[in-house]
Write an enzyme that holds these catalytic residues in place. Sequence first.
Site, PDB file in Angstrom:
ATOM      1  N   LYS A   1       4.036  -3.180 -27.493  1.00 38.08           N
ATOM      2  CA  LYS A   1       4.970  -3.626 -28.524  1.00 38.08           C
ATOM      3  C   LYS A   1       4.239  -3.880 -29.842  1.00 38.08           C
ATOM      4  O   LYS A   1       4.679  -3.420 -30.907  1.00 38.08           O
ATOM      5  CB  LYS A   1       5.693  -4.892 -28.060  1.00 38.08           C
ATOM      6  CG  LYS A   1       6.828  -5.332 -28.946  1.00 38.08           C
ATOM      7  CD  LYS A   1       7.595  -6.487 -28.296  1.00 38.08           C
ATOM      8  CE  LYS A   1       8.225  -6.051 -26.994  1.00 38.08           C
ATOM      9  NZ  LYS A   1       8.944  -7.150 -26.301  1.00 38.08           N
TER      10      LYS A   1
ATOM     11  N   GLY B   1      11.864  -6.854 -19.215  1.00 39.64           N
ATOM     12  CA  GLY B   1      12.463  -8.066 -18.688  1.00 39.64           C
ATOM     13  C   GLY B   1      11.574  -8.886 -17.776  1.00 39.64           C
ATOM     14  O   GLY B   1      11.984  -9.944 -17.306  1.00 39.64           O
TER      15      GLY B   1
ATOM     16  N   ARG C   1       9.119   2.295 -28.536  1.00 40.31           N
ATOM     17  CA  ARG C   1       8.152   2.674 -27.509  1.00 40.31           C
ATOM     18  C   ARG C   1       8.571   4.026 -26.966  1.00 40.31           C
ATOM     19  O   ARG C   1       9.727   4.432 -27.114  1.00 40.31           O
ATOM     20  CB  ARG C   1       8.116   1.643 -26.381  1.00 40.31           C
ATOM     21  CG  ARG C   1       9.439   1.461 -25.673  1.00 40.31           C
ATOM     22  CD  ARG C   1       9.431   0.262 -24.751  1.00 40.31           C
ATOM     23  NE  ARG C   1      10.766  -0.011 -24.208  1.00 40.31           N
ATOM     24  CZ  ARG C   1      11.131  -1.150 -23.636  1.00 40.31           C
ATOM     25  NH1 ARG C   1      10.261  -2.141 -23.548  1.00 40.31           N
ATOM     26  NH2 ARG C   1      12.344  -1.306 -23.170  1.00 40.31           N
TER      27      ARG C   1
ATOM     28  N   ARG D   1      -1.562  21.149  14.259  1.00 43.03           N
ATOM     29  CA  ARG D   1      -1.895  20.238  15.365  1.00 43.03           C
ATOM     30  C   ARG D   1      -1.443  20.859  16.688  1.00 43.03           C
ATOM     31  O   ARG D   1      -0.246  20.948  16.954  1.00 43.03           O
ATOM     32  CB  ARG D   1      -1.215  18.887  15.145  1.00 43.03           C
ATOM     33  CG  ARG D   1      -1.799  18.127  13.967  1.00 43.03           C
ATOM     34  CD  ARG D   1      -0.850  17.087  13.422  1.00 43.03           C
ATOM     35  NE  ARG D   1       0.223  17.740  12.669  1.00 43.03           N
ATOM     36  CZ  ARG D   1       0.847  17.195  11.634  1.00 43.03           C
ATOM     37  NH1 ARG D   1       0.495  16.012  11.209  1.00 43.03           N
ATOM     38  NH2 ARG D   1       1.808  17.844  11.018  1.00 43.03           N
TER      39      ARG D   1
ATOM     40  N   ARG E   1      -6.391  22.742  14.471  1.00 42.95           N
ATOM     41  CA  ARG E   1      -7.161  21.662  15.091  1.00 42.95           C
ATOM     42  C   ARG E   1      -6.982  21.732  16.602  1.00 42.95           C
ATOM     43  O   ARG E   1      -5.854  21.718  17.108  1.00 42.95           O
ATOM     44  CB  ARG E   1      -6.686  20.304  14.569  1.00 42.95           C
ATOM     45  CG  ARG E   1      -7.492  19.135  15.131  1.00 42.95           C
ATOM     46  CD  ARG E   1      -7.014  17.810  14.579  1.00 42.95           C
ATOM     47  NE  ARG E   1      -5.718  17.425  15.125  1.00 42.95           N
ATOM     48  CZ  ARG E   1      -5.035  16.334  14.729  1.00 42.95           C
ATOM     49  NH1 ARG E   1      -5.531  15.571  13.767  1.00 42.95           N
ATOM     50  NH2 ARG E   1      -3.869  16.039  15.260  1.00 42.95           N
TER      51      ARG E   1
ATOM     52  N   GLU F   1     -13.444  12.407  10.255  1.00 40.43           N
ATOM     53  CA  GLU F   1     -12.526  11.270  10.403  1.00 40.43           C
ATOM     54  C   GLU F   1     -13.200  10.056  11.013  1.00 40.43           C
ATOM     55  O   GLU F   1     -12.569   9.020  11.212  1.00 40.43           O
ATOM     56  CB  GLU F   1     -11.325  11.682  11.262  1.00 40.43           C
ATOM     57  CG  GLU F   1     -11.686  12.318  12.579  1.00 40.43           C
ATOM     58  CD  GLU F   1     -10.494  12.922  13.293  1.00 40.43           C
ATOM     59  OE1 GLU F   1      -9.389  12.358  13.173  1.00 40.43           O
ATOM     60  OE2 GLU F   1     -10.663  13.946  13.973  1.00 40.43           O
TER      61      GLU F   1
ATOM     62  N   GLY G   1      -9.925  13.985   7.583  1.00 44.14           N
ATOM     63  CA  GLY G   1      -8.766  13.371   8.233  1.00 44.14           C
ATOM     64  C   GLY G   1      -8.687  11.916   7.808  1.00 44.14           C
ATOM     65  O   GLY G   1      -9.162  11.022   8.506  1.00 44.14           O
ATOM     66  N   THR G   2      -8.093  11.684   6.640  1.00 41.40           N
ATOM     67  CA  THR G   2      -8.188  10.356   6.027  1.00 41.40           C
ATOM     68  C   THR G   2      -7.294   9.317   6.692  1.00 41.40           C
ATOM     69  O   THR G   2      -7.447   8.131   6.421  1.00 41.40           O
ATOM     70  CB  THR G   2      -7.868  10.449   4.523  1.00 41.40           C
ATOM     71  OG1 THR G   2      -6.637  11.165   4.346  1.00 41.40           O
ATOM     72  CG2 THR G   2      -8.987  11.177   3.792  1.00 41.40           C
ATOM     73  N   ASN G   3      -6.373   9.729   7.561  1.00 40.86           N
ATOM     74  CA  ASN G   3      -5.601   8.722   8.296  1.00 40.86           C
ATOM     75  C   ASN G   3      -6.525   7.946   9.226  1.00 40.86           C
ATOM     76  O   ASN G   3      -6.603   6.713   9.183  1.00 40.86           O
ATOM     77  CB  ASN G   3      -4.468   9.378   9.093  1.00 40.86           C
ATOM     78  CG  ASN G   3      -3.450  10.062   8.206  1.00 40.86           C
ATOM     79  OD1 ASN G   3      -3.410   9.829   7.008  1.00 40.86           O
ATOM     80  ND2 ASN G   3      -2.625  10.910   8.795  1.00 40.86           N
ATOM     81  N   ASP G   4      -7.236   8.669  10.109  1.00 37.69           N
ATOM     82  CA  ASP G   4      -8.165   8.004  11.027  1.00 37.69           C
ATOM     83  C   ASP G   4      -9.366   7.429  10.292  1.00 37.69           C
ATOM     84  O   ASP G   4      -9.870   6.358  10.647  1.00 37.69           O
ATOM     85  CB  ASP G   4      -8.639   8.986  12.106  1.00 37.69           C
ATOM     86  CG  ASP G   4      -7.736   8.963  13.329  1.00 37.69           C
ATOM     87  OD1 ASP G   4      -6.829   8.112  13.374  1.00 37.69           O
ATOM     88  OD2 ASP G   4      -7.928   9.792  14.238  1.00 37.69           O
TER      89      ASP G   4
ATOM     90  N   CYS H   1      -6.694  16.778   4.959  1.00 36.17           N
ATOM     91  CA  CYS H   1      -5.464  17.073   5.688  1.00 36.17           C
ATOM     92  C   CYS H   1      -4.718  15.810   6.112  1.00 36.17           C
ATOM     93  O   CYS H   1      -3.693  15.885   6.784  1.00 36.17           O
ATOM     94  CB  CYS H   1      -5.747  17.945   6.912  1.00 36.17           C
ATOM     95  SG  CYS H   1      -6.851  17.188   8.116  1.00 36.17           S
TER      96      CYS H   1
END
Length: 878
Positions: free
Chosen positions: A22, A100, A333, A569, A624, A743, A764-767, A830
């Site tokens: 602002k 707000g 803005r 998979r 896999r 992983e 394997g970024t989940n595990d 993946c």
Amino acid sequence: MAKYVYDFTEGNKNQKDLLGGKGANLAEMTNLGLPVPPGFTITTEACRHYLAEGAVPDGLDQEVAKHLSALETVMGRKLGQADDPLLVSVRSGAKFSMPGMMETVLNIGLNDESVHGLAKQAGDNERFAWDSYRRLIQMFGKTVLGIDGDLFERALDALKGERQDTELGAAELQRLVETYKGIVRERTGRDFPTDPREQMRLAVMAVFDSWNAPRAILYRRQERIPADLGTAVNVMAMVFGNYGDDSGTGVAFTRDPGSGRRGVYGDYLQNAQGEDVVAGIRNTIPLQELERIDKHSYDELLGIMEALENHYRDLCDIEFTIERGKLWMLQTRVGKRTAAAAFRIATQLVDQGLITMDEAVMRVTGDQLAQLMFPRFDEGADRKRIAKGMNASPGAAVGRVVFSSERAVELAGQGEDVILVRRETNPDDLAGMIAARGVLTSRGGKTSHAAVVARGMGKTCVCGAEELDVDTAGKRFVAPGGVVVSEGDVLSIDGTTGEVFLGEVAVVDSAVVEYFEGAEPADDLVRAVDRIMRHADGVRRLGVRANADTPQDAARSRRFGAEGIGLCRTEHMFLGDRRQLVEELVLASTAEERRSALDKLEPLQKSDFIGIFQAMEGAPVTIRLIDPPLHEFLPDIVDLSVKIATSRDVTDKDHRLLAAVKRLHEQNPMLGLRGVRLGLVIPGLFAMQVRAIAQAAAEVPGARPEIMIPLVASVQELEAVREEAVRILAETGVEALIGTMIEVPRAALTAGRIAEAAEFFSFGTNDLTQMAWGFSRDDVEASFFSRYLELGIFGVSPFETLDREGVGRLVEIAVREGRAARPDLHLGICGEHGGDPDSVHFCHEVGLDYVSCSPFRIPVARLESGRAALSGGDSDTR
């Protein structure tokens, strides 16, 4: 000494970090020669110091006094002087718009003496003066003194009855002031402060404090705004829209923020101050009506709007006040907009020569594209329309009606879809708006709080449905024709048309999904998406693949633009009727029985792979080998034990199964016998899968299989499996890359060794996230993640967006050491993070070759890969 206060004449639009959005834009408009009331900005640095130390920095009070004195000189009157008072507003203004969420106080400088001077200043307009005074006490009481705002609202409602607030006379407003002062005295134990400088000082502190108000924290978390930015404070000479019918206030957009189409869009309210518009307490009139009311101001406003849009090269959101025929600009803005508007506006600006296609790609986000892929109502479905309001934020939302933010959060937490219905929303409703599928209000226009916040969040919203008589206390509303809708009833709202339907309306695919499925661009929105997607594809470096396990998913992913499969998979191929064959494999007591079970599975696997290779038409397919523990394919141990204990139809196989289940039972199976360990412990299992892959590839011309060994933690594990796989591939004459999924943290930390035996890594970024954090995702997300988010331990769930500091560090190590050992190592991701915008930017920055995600996230990953290539290292995906 540090400088903490800047006059509006000193800054510019590039100083948002220091002056907030602002303040920077007020300075820019001042420099452009636009009619901006004079004032000054207290910097975000002062706020950060105050929040960290609990006190304002040394020298701030003196700087403020100096700039206030200069403002008094310019205005020719002093703050709060009895006979001719200067009044000021104190308004928040962070770097990123947070509509707000933080505080504003208007009319500072009024007290029992200066109110009479203000009346004389206004031509003996006593009504205006007392109206301004009651507004000050009301805003100050709620914002600065922490008094429940409903107390003031109830007092106002009791006084006006069925009338509008503009119909109250001077004597009535004077009595209301005394009532408000009584509320302050009763609730705080002290009188309303009458010293103008004390009012201003306390208001500034309140704005600083509001940075850490619960609703502001919640909004920042929702919009992923950093918590350490702080807010600036803008002190501006008051101009008044509540003088009478020759005055007013409004909000204007240089284009429709809902659709992106060019034209005159906005709301205007006669005889009002700015907060009246966004609060929706009186229904506004369309901005076009201003031409009839005050053509001179209207024409001047249109000229300023065009100048600002050309200057900022974007949609501008403008707040203005008209004081007795004089136009004043209070704010501008770059405006929040819907997803559809974002794509349309970006390409329109290209066609106008204001921006390049590179800039157009950077003006939209993957999250906005995902919103455009949400379903829409089926126009041919049966539906009962009960009302129509303003199409404030598009989309199709269906859910059970609730009338409070708390109830919306409660039911959404139980898995229910809800529609939040209010007369009008206020910032305290933010949690409910986030939880709800859609928002419906009976008051307010396209610039009301509900509309602005919903558009920013991509939430379906219908505002100003005046036909509805909403009774929040009674938890019901009445629509025309006597239709009564109570809490719990199902409602459907269309944010694109503003229509409200009773019951559930069927939905169909959006036109954007139909385009990705292969349909020709059907309208200007889809054509805009097509142009931007084509350009993003042309500039991106990252490849985009799909996580797909069936020929159907593979074919859809190709239509959506996938350049291959990054994760197929194979365990999903062992479900259904094939589960019986897995049971045979587990129960095998001899090598011959095991071979028999594997021989039955092999042709089924081969058939699956043929279908996938055919669907991918020569694109690479990373397969896999089986990963989960075998017990997942067997009956539940409790169910099987109960059957054996209670049933008369127990067979020898049941007993053998129970023995096998007990033998395979693990306390923590996700850290047990799974992945590469299965292939090493169960002879022939991985060999069967590799053989099925090779035979399928031999039958499909151009097939490009890549064999991925899961859960490797040691290079010796990979070498043992690789040796057998290479032998089988040689027998069939099929070429395939052999790599591994990274992983396990140890794999990332020993990536240089593992790369000696791997031709590719897929993260394997989940595990990897579960193991790096020590979280079991299935257990922790529902149990304590919400608390971690509240405490700020997470800004966002690490399963939603990649944790750069921890998991990301492991990925960086693996990339660097893997490529050092094998320069031609292929690298991809993946896990689910492959479709998350911020995570895609990280993958680009660390040098991965591709991301892989679910089919419906492929367009998002394509767009964000393009944005990452153009960002120059700026990974902000907002």
